[in-house]
Design a protein around this motif. Structure first.
Motif, PDB file in Angstrom:
ATOM      1  N   GLY A   1      10.015 -42.465  15.278  1.00 24.49           N
ATOM      2  CA  GLY A   1      10.037 -42.507  13.816  1.00 24.49           C
ATOM      3  C   GLY A   1      11.349 -43.019  13.266  1.00 24.49           C
TER       4      GLY A   1
ATOM      5  N   THR B   1      10.970 -38.369  10.617  1.00 22.65           N
ATOM      6  CA  THR B   1       9.742 -37.612  10.847  1.00 22.65           C
ATOM      7  C   THR B   1       9.958 -36.422  11.753  1.00 22.65           C
TER       8      THR B   1
ATOM      9  N   LEU C   1       3.023 -56.070  13.019  1.00 26.22           N
ATOM     10  CA  LEU C   1       4.350 -55.540  13.319  1.00 26.22           C
ATOM     11  C   LEU C   1       4.823 -56.021  14.687  1.00 26.22           C
TER      12      LEU C   1
ATOM     13  N   THR D   1      11.322 -54.077  16.151  1.00 27.59           N
ATOM     14  CA  THR D   1      12.667 -54.261  15.597  1.00 27.59           C
ATOM     15  C   THR D   1      13.675 -53.768  16.638  1.00 27.59           C
TER      16      THR D   1
ATOM     17  N   ASP E   1      13.116 -50.371  17.839  1.00 28.91           N
ATOM     18  CA  ASP E   1      11.969 -50.159  18.727  1.00 28.91           C
ATOM     19  C   ASP E   1      12.253 -50.680  20.127  1.00 28.91           C
TER      20      ASP E   1
ATOM     21  N   VAL F   1       5.841 -41.599   7.745  1.00 33.53           N
ATOM     22  CA  VAL F   1       5.230 -42.086   8.976  1.00 33.53           C
ATOM     23  C   VAL F   1       4.974 -43.576   8.852  1.00 33.53           C
ATOM     24  N   GLY F   2       5.439 -44.318   9.851  1.00 30.93           N
ATOM     25  CA  GLY F   2       5.111 -45.742   9.954  1.00 30.93           C
ATOM     26  C   GLY F   2       4.884 -46.049  11.422  1.00 30.93           C
ATOM     27  N   THR F   3       4.210 -47.163  11.702  1.00 33.22           N
ATOM     28  CA  THR F   3       3.897 -47.452  13.097  1.00 33.22           C
ATOM     29  C   THR F   3       4.984 -48.289  13.762  1.00 33.22           C
ATOM     30  N   ARG F   4       6.153 -48.283  13.166  1.00 30.23           N
ATOM     31  CA  ARG F   4       7.307 -48.928  13.774  1.00 30.23           C
ATOM     32  C   ARG F   4       8.504 -48.083  13.382  1.00 30.23           C
ATOM     33  N   ASN F   5       9.572 -48.143  14.162  1.00 41.09           N
ATOM     34  CA  ASN F   5      10.682 -47.224  13.933  1.00 41.09           C
ATOM     35  C   ASN F   5      11.688 -47.694  12.892  1.00 41.09           C
ATOM     36  N   ALA F   6      11.412 -48.822  12.270  1.00 39.32           N
ATOM     37  CA  ALA F   6      12.234 -49.302  11.157  1.00 39.32           C
ATOM     38  C   ALA F   6      11.420 -50.355  10.428  1.00 39.32           C
ATOM     39  N   MET F   7      11.806 -50.640   9.183  1.00 37.10           N
ATOM     40  CA  MET F   7      11.233 -51.777   8.460  1.00 37.10           C
ATOM     41  C   MET F   7       9.716 -51.731   8.468  1.00 37.10           C
ATOM     42  N   VAL F   8       9.179 -50.674   7.904  1.00 34.88           N
ATOM     43  CA  VAL F   8       7.728 -50.507   7.978  1.00 34.88           C
ATOM     44  C   VAL F   8       7.223 -49.910   6.676  1.00 34.88           C
TER      45      VAL F   8
END
Lengths: 791, 301
Positions: A462, A467, A724, A727, A730, B176-183
């Motif tokens: 997260g 989160t 997506l 980044t 990630d 909550v987003g499905t990426r850890n940044a920029m989402v």
């Protein structure tokens, strides 16, 4: 033999030796320019008096075109030309292998986004507005979107009257190509297995997502031909398709490579090339086309989504007895490179394992989904996700460590692939697994770096979305290995051309290297110069821009350019050296024995200088052009899949360490360690960069990257807002072990490096996610819903 | 498309009054995307870039008046003490480049249910200062969101500022987003404790047609804290409290299935976020000195 190259590539870590020869981590000439924004991409092209082209695309996935009315569009001030299918005067269809794709749709569109009409105008906005005034009357047709609907009784046949050479061997006209591979006797062997596991797997549609959109500039020439500046992966195959469409002889279609903003397979097919040339020839003015980000998602092929059914049987000791596999790839509306993708999926379906008995079937469908074709990994990616998931499932059924099960079945040099092809160079599967397995594990709870109430959010699933501060987070570890073919397979006449010159400039010898190899970011320009420095012993090497005034280099794909164009540069350098020595022996009486070129001098085997390059180059430069071929391959038998189909195999193994927020289904990949055999690392920095890049693309497929296509054939997320890609938060630490076990058949012993890490990265991460959550996870990308059971 | 670039605030108001279809442009992180994607072709663009005052803020002991165009970067760097919930939300917006240009005023103008600032503004109980040539209105945030990408602004109004009480208790935000940044948010949840009024407020993003509060969850928690004397004792909450709070938060959602996530997952995730943010805020409250100073203000209305 082992030369470990570890860690994150940093120029300070791999400082280039002053000589810049092969084996040196010579820095990329384009690197700083790209990072600082100074690099000129194809979208930056400009020409005095140029027009802007725009493409009108079908909103429907399947429809009949009843009529196209361009009258109103032509009245828009600033519009110079509007073209439709009716304006095509020569070839109307194109394709990499089968010419089944219309240059502009005539009476039918088969996917959402298919090109229907073109506009040239003095401003891109004008062209866009004029395109909106073209009236196309469509009658929507039923959509086929999967195997069931494509092969159902009465299903609309997307390409009636097929005459291609695959048509004779397919069970249904909406099956583009079907390739069985039969090895041993799976039917007889299956009942003898102690343990059998079956599984159904699915991979979503991944996009190459190159940051540079499709773009180029077509300039009409005085001789009636056209000069095209374009970002592509293979100039000559573009020309081969363009010339018939334009009704021109190939020599009047001249291509020059423009700055490429990533490719990954997306630039193998034509996109705007023919359209810009047609508009330029119609208007007599230069025409630039640049796709928007959204249009780019419709303007290139994607990775085939796949459904895979596997059955693995083994003895109690974990020795594989048999495998049955059925791989269904969705090729979308047009063929692109689907037949070759099928060949890869079928021939590599078992992975790097000894399997005595196998019954494999791979096929590609024609559907009304977005066309699919080349993407890094090319059919081997989908198979690897399935066979590695199966190996984990089998290990669980046997109560065996998953790496130990893999080790017991790992291929090695001398083993035979299911196609009957022996592996005749190193294939260190067990060693690669050992390297990733024995690497120390990263520390637990990496977010605990400061005070207890202030975790480092960047280290948590997260990220800064805050989160979790550690609640619900469970660690998982997974392993995978994959096998990829290098170079073009199945009997393709694969070659590369290089023209190398040696001349004096200001009294100093300078080498020039001219090839048509597309630099798409892989570092080919660096490696070609390193080879020339090595072979000719001169520090100064100039690379000429890739264009069609030199022979074909083949495609920058299939991990082949260092092998192929590198091989051609090396061979051309040898021819130049021979001429230098011939001159020197004739003029200066240089000895007949072995002579080398080093530091501008000509030296004997023991290093004694007998002369200098300047001694012979004063009479004029030396230039040689050479074609280089890898050893020939054979087509796969259409019924048995037997044949010496591949040039070379390459292996990569991964260990993934993940932290999963098991309540929210969010993932942080903590570490993604890789080990790959590259035969010989010509540029270790580039090698590590390629392995890390491929690993990251595999991570994307594992946890986020998917073009969502509805049952209506329409893309739901054609933007970087919702498609997506990883980044930096990630992208984990990616330590790399590089093995250099020479392939005796390849130049310098090298093995193609660009793709293999894309294969095993995905299943290694999913294996780690399974360990953390206990869920089956049979589909990638894995979504948070799947990790928490709330799909 | 006509491009208007007023030199000062009165000129901007006059332009908006003359051209009610004019789309205000500040950081451009929403508007320019819409223009580039050809989704929107307004008759007029109203560039507010020359009005420097919109990028400033004023703090008093009790409130912050946040100029509509103050970039998220400044909220994070300069206002995280006064506006901790909004600062946490601001950290989740886009990339550093987006946070340098995008602003709370823009989020409010667009009024997307996925706007990251909204849950924090709802939880804090903000007020939107909407101005036109006719005068100034202070719109409570609870009345601001009318529908997907629809807000309570009149066609001639511009957002001048947002008024937010300086935090007097712990605030949390999680997305909550499905990426850890920029989402873009799949869903988001904000919680603010207001010890001086013995109230709590919530905000939910991306899980209903508009940003919403979870009134039943708030009422449940208020009642629990009051009845148990928790505000003054600072005692731990019973384990069942967070679970129930999460269930009631999820019940306030009206989510849809889309490419970003399923409706079922959104409800599930909001419940988890509500639970976790309650733990965090209550633990922060108990371990601070706030419990001792919480006086006899009336409980939840």
């Amino acid at each position: 033999m082992t030369a470990p190259v570890t860690g994150t590539p940093r120029l300070t870590q791999h400082a280039a030796p002053a000589d810049g020869r092969i084996g040196a981590s010579t820095p990329r000439p384009d690197g700083t320019l790209k990072v600082t924004g100074a690099f000129a991409y194809s979208s930056d092209l400009w020409h005095e008096d140029m027009l802007w082209g725009h493409t009108l695309r079908s909103p429907h996935a399947h429809a009949r075109i009843l009529g196209i009315d361009i009258a109103e569009a032509l009245t828009v001030p600033g519009v110079t030309a509007v073209l439709t299918h009716a304006d095509l005067t020569a070839a109307t269809h194109y394709g990499l292998e089968l010419s089944d794709q219309p240059v502009l749709a005539a009476d039918r569109v088969r996917y959402q986004g298919e090109a229907v009409a073109l506009v040239a105008a003095d401003h891109p906005e004008t062209a866009r507005r004029a395109a909106a005034r073209i009236r196309v009357a469509y009658e929507e047709l039923p959509v086929v979107h999967d195997e069931a609907s494509a092969t159902a009784p009465g299903a609309p046949v997307l390409h009636p009257g097929r005459t291609d050479h695959y048509a004779a061997h397919v069970p249904h006209p909406n099956v583009l190509h079907r390739q069985p591979v039969l090895h041993g006797d799976a039917r007889a062997a299956a009942p003898t297995a102690d343990v059998v596991v079956t599984g159904d797997y699915e991979t979503g549609t991944q996009d190459q997502a190159p940051l540079g959109p499709e773009s180029g500039l077509a300039v009409p020439a005085e001789d009636g031909g056209v000069d095209l500046y374009v970002a592509t992966q293979w100039l000559h195959v573009d020309r081969q398709q363009l010339a018939p469409i334009l009704g021109l002889p190939p020599e009047k279609v001249r291509l020059t490579l423009a700055g490429v903003g990533g490719a990954f397979g997306a630039r193998e097919d034509l996109s705007m090339q023919a359209h810009a040339c047609l508009l330029a020839m119609r208007t007599g003015r230069p025409v630039k086309m640049v796709y928007s980000r959204e249009e780019s998602f419709f303007g290139h092929v994607h990775r085939h989504p796949a459904r895979l059914h596997y059955e693995h049987g083994a003895t109690r000791d974990g020795i594989l007895v048999h495998v049955r596999a059925r791989i269904v790839l969705d090729g979308g509306a047009y063929a692109s490179s689907s037949p070759a993708v099928v060949g890869n999926a079928a021939s590599l379906a078992l992975g790097p394992y000894r399997v005595p008995n196998a019954d494999i079937e791979a096929l590609a469908l024609y559907t009304n989904n977005p066309p699919c074709g080349a993407m890094r990994g090319f059919g081997a990616v989908q198979a690897c996700f399935a066979y590695e998931s199966q190996m984990d499932k089998l290990a669980a059924a046997l109560g065996m460590d998953p790496v130990e099960l893999r080790r017991r079945n790992a291929v090695a040099q001398g083993d035979v692939m299911p196609t009957g092809q022996p592996i005749d160079s190193p294939a260190p599967a067990a060693e690669l697994l050992r390297l990733v397995k024995e690497r120390p594990l990263p520390p637990e709870r990496p977010w605990d770096t400061g005070p207890a109430d202030a975790p480092d959010l960047r280290a948590l699933p997260g990220g800064l979305s805050n989160t979790t501060h550690g609640e619900g987070v469970v660690r998982g570890v997974g392993y995978a290995i994959g096998i990829k073919n290098i170079g073009f397979s199945e009997g393709f006449d694969d070659y590369a051309t290089a023209r190398v010159g040696l001349a004096l400039a200001g009294g100093e010898p300078v080498a020039t290297v001219h090839t048509a190899a597309a630099e798409v970011g892989q570092g080919g320009v660096t490696v070609q110069a390193q080879i020339a420095r090595t072979e000719l012993g001169v520090p100064r090497v100039a690379l000429l821009p890739p264009d069609t005034t030199v022979g074909s280099a083949g495609s920058t794909s299939a991990s082949r350019q260092t092998y192929m164009t590198g091989g051609a540069v090396r061979a051309a350098c040898a021819a130049v050296r021979d001429e230098v020595l011939r001159r020197g022996r004739a003029r200066h009486g240089w000895p007949a024995g072995e002579l080398r070129l080093a530091d501008g001098l000509v030296v004997t085997g023991d290093g004694t200088a007998v002369g200098a390059l300047a001694d012979v180059l004063d009479e004029g430069p030396v230039e040689r052009e050479t074609e280089f071929r890898h050893r020939p391959t054979q087509p796969f038998d259409p019924h048995t899949g037997q044949g010496l189909g591949h040039v070379q195999y390459a292996l990569c193994a991964h260990r993934a360490v993940v932290d999963v927020d098991t309540e929210l289904g969010l993932v942080k990949v903590v570490e993604l360690a890789a080990a790959q055999d590259v035969g010989r690392a010509l540029n270790p920095l580039s090698v590590v960069g390629q392995i890390q890049g491929g690993s990251t693309q595999g991570l994307g497929l594992a946890v986020m990257e998917e073009i969502v296509v509805g049952p209506d054939g329409r893309q739901r997320n054609p933007s970087f807002t919702d498609y997506l890609i990883p980044t930096v938060l990630d992208t984990p630490a990616m330590p790399v072990d590089v093995l250099e076990l020479a392939d005796p058949h390849a130049p310098y012993g090298l093995r193609g490096v660009g793709e293999p890490s894309t294969l095993s990265s995905t299943p290694a991460i999913v294996a780690a996610l399974r360990q953390a959550t206990g869920r089956p996870l049979t589909r990638v990308p894995v979504r948070p819903e799947h990790l928490v059971g709330r799909a | 498309m006509e491009y208007l670039r007023p030199a000062d605030w009165p000129e901007a108001l006059a332009a908006k009054a003359a051209h009610p279809d004019a789309v205000p442009l500040a950081g451009g992180t929403d508007v320019m995307v819409e223009l580039n994607l050809d989704r929107r072709r307004p008759g007029h663009l109203l560039d507010l870039g020359r009005i420097a005052a919109l990028r400033t803020w004023e703090t008093t002991a009790r409130t912050v008046r946040l100029g509509a165009a103050v970039p998220y970067r400044d909220v994070i760097a300069r206002l995280s003490t006064e506006l901790p919930g909004l600062a946490l939300a601001s950290r989740t917006v886009g990339s550093p480049q987006i946070r340098t240009r995008g602003s709370v005023g823009g989020n409010l103008g667009t009024a997307s249910p996925a706007g990251d600032a909204h849950p924090a503004l709802l939880a804090a109980g903000a007020t939107v200062e909407a101005v036109s040539v006719r005068g100034t209105r202070h719109i409570p945030i609870d009345d601001f969101y009318l529908g997907p990408k629809r807000n309570a602004l009149a066609p001639d109004e511009l957002i001048r500022a947002v008024h937010i009480d300086a935090a007097r208790g712990p605030q949390q935000f999680a997305k909550v987003g499905t990426r850890n940044a920029m989402v873009i948010a799949v869903c988001a949840f904000a919680l603010a404790l207001h010890p001086h009024t013995r109230t709590v407020r919530t905000g939910i993003g991306s899980a209903a047609p508009t940003p919403v509060r979870a009134p039943r969850a708030e009422a449940f928690l208020c009642g629990l804290l009051e009845e148990g004397g928790h505000w003054s004792s600072g005692a731990p909450l019973p384990p069942s409290a967070a679970t129930r709070f999460g269930e009631l938060a999820a019940a306030a959602c009206a989510p849809i299935d889309d490419v970003r996530g399923s409706a079922a997952y959104r409800e599930h995730a909001v419940a988890v976020l509500a639970r976790r943010t309650l733990h965090r805020t209550w633990n922060a409250y108990r371990t601070s000195n706030d419990a001792a100073i919480t006086g006899g203000e009336p409980p939840c209305a």
